[in-house]
Design an enzyme around this catalytic site. Structure first.
Site, PDB file in Angstrom:
ATOM      1  CB  CYS A 152       8.724  -1.565   4.188  1.00  0.00           C
ATOM      2  SG  CYS A 152       8.432   0.053   3.417  1.00  0.00           S
ATOM      3  CG  HIS A 264       8.061  -4.003   0.324  1.00  0.00           C
ATOM      4  ND1 HIS A 264       7.119  -4.324   1.283  1.00  0.00           N
ATOM      5  CD2 HIS A 264       8.121  -2.655   0.287  1.00  0.00           C
ATOM      6  CE1 HIS A 264       6.638  -3.208   1.803  1.00  0.00           C
ATOM      7  NE2 HIS A 264       7.221  -2.177   1.224  1.00  0.00           N
ATOM      8  CD  GLU A 266       6.699  -7.855   1.084  1.00  0.00           C
ATOM      9  OE1 GLU A 266       7.899  -7.862   1.422  1.00  0.00           O
ATOM     10  OE2 GLU A 266       6.068  -6.796   0.915  1.00  0.00           O
TER      11      GLU A 266
END
Ligand SMILES: *[C@@H]1O[C@H](CO)[C@@H](O)[C@H](O)[C@H]1NC(C)=O
Ligand SMILES: *[C@@H]1O[C@H](CO)[C@@H](O)[C@H](O)[C@H]1NC(C)=O
Ligand SMILES: *[C@@H]1O[C@H](CO)[C@@H](O)[C@H](O)[C@H]1NC(C)=O
Length: 347
Positions: A152, A264, A266
């Site tokens: 990002c 993202h 994660e």
């Protein structure tokens, strides 16, 4: 299965067969042993990855007024790296180039996390990122394999550093806050990032809303063209928001082991309910792919700390993550670091 049906008449045959089987087993064990040894020779199976911190968020600063932390790392990035078989060293902001160079000589790759900070603040995330990017280029130019992964904001930072940082930043404004599928580009199958991806992962990524987008800025094809970055960077996928913004979702450098994703991976480790992060079995599987890939890239680096004692001083285990989710943060847990300029006892 004739050899199991043994009578004393063909005892000799049985013994012979047993020897053949035994030899076969020894041979197989031998081959397997050799494969394992060769793998160990080629790859570093104890990779340590640096995760760059960033300026403390205004909202978290208010939650910890006494501590006066000035930088943080969302723990989800650390978990994502650890789940792929690596350990993490936090990289502090506000240091000189020597700090980044010396640390990079000991670690096997760097992750630039996402977040919300400006690139124009001196001695912050962007300055640290620029040192790291430039040092990594020098290392790779010398044949010293050093991977970087930008998520990002980290992906945007890589592209802006590659464009040359200036008052006008080479990204466009576009608010995208939704989970989307990837639309793979022509040639993605031959990319470094996706050539070894399992078909089921590719199918999930391209058909389900499993990539988490949370960005105010986008990098679009024209951003690359305007700075001739399409010569050096290969776009492997785009996404299109419900509002119709088409932006670059994944990219890789053609020569350096530098990778970026706008989404993202994660966030499967984040739990704020209002954010609607995906937690299905398929989304976990598909998002895992990215750190698995990156950590594998880092296994190609043979940098090490001088010894275990030194390694232990740098590892993130020296810090305790805070449960920030209960304080209203979008990050469920965060690592926080000392005020700038004040040397931590460990680092
Ligand atoms: C807290 O940070 C501010 C600037 O951000 C600084 O002026 C102040 O001295 C810091 N306080 C402590 C206790 O470190
Ligand atoms: C940095 O950029 C932000 C957003 O464009 C702007 O609001 C801020 O004033 C800038 N800060 C400096 C120091 O230029
Ligand atoms: C690309 O450059 C042109 C000409 O300077 C400019 O008008 C346009 O806004 C730029 N595109 C992007 C996405 O920055």
């Amino acid at each position: 299965m004739w050899w199991l049906n043994v009578s004393s008449d063909n005892w000799i045959g049985f013994v012979t067969m047993k020897s053949v089987l035994l030899l076969l087993v020894i041979h197989l064990l031998h081959c397997e042993g050799r494969v394992v040894v060769r793998r160990d020779e080629q790859l570093n199976n104890r990779p340590i990855i640096g995760v760059l911190s960033q300026e403390q968020s205004k909202s978290l600063q208010k939650k910890y007024p006494k501590e006066n932390y000035t930088s943080y790392i969302a723990a989800s990035y650390v978990k994502d790296v650890e789940a792929s078989g690596a350990r993490v060293v936090p990289i502090l902001i506000g240091k000189d180039r020597k700090y980044y160079r010396e640390l990079m000589q000991k670690i096997n790759g760097v992750l630039f996390p996402g977040g919300a900070t400006y690139f124009n603040q001196s001695n912050g995330y962007a300055d640290a990122g620029q040192h790291i990017y430039e040092i990594a280029k020098q290392m790779n130019d010398r044949g010293d394999y050093f991977p970087i992964f930008g998520t990002c904001l980290g992906f945007e930072l890589m592209i802006i550093i590659a464009s040359g940082r200036g008052e006008v930043e080479n990204r466009i404004e576009c608010d995208v806050f939704e989970n989307l599928p990837l639309r793979f580009d022509h040639g993605y199958k031959n990319s470094k990032m996706f050539s070894a991806a399992p078909q089921d992962v590719l199918t999930i990524l391209s058909t389900q809303d499993v990539t988490v987008n949370y960005h105010m800025f986008c990098i679009i094809d024209q951003n690359l063209k305007n700075f001739s970055l399409d010569r050096d960077w290969l776009v492997t996928s785009h996404s299109t928001s419900t509002g119709g913004s088409k932006f670059i979702a994944s990219i890789e450098h053609k020569r350096y082991p530098f990778y970026g994703v706008q989404f993202h991976p994660e966030k499967t480790f984040e739990w704020k309910q209002s954010k609607n992060y995906p937690h299905t079995v398929e989304s976990i599987k598909a998002n895992r792919y990215f750190m698995d890939f990156f950590v594998n890239e880092c296994r190609k680096s043979d940098h090490t700390f001088n010894n275990v004692v030194e390694e232990n001083k740098y590892l993130i285990y020296n810090y305790v993550p805070h449960f920030t989710g209960v304080l209203g943060s979008a990050y469920h847990q965060c690592y926080m670091f000392e005020p700038r300029g004040i040397t931590n006892s460990c680092l």
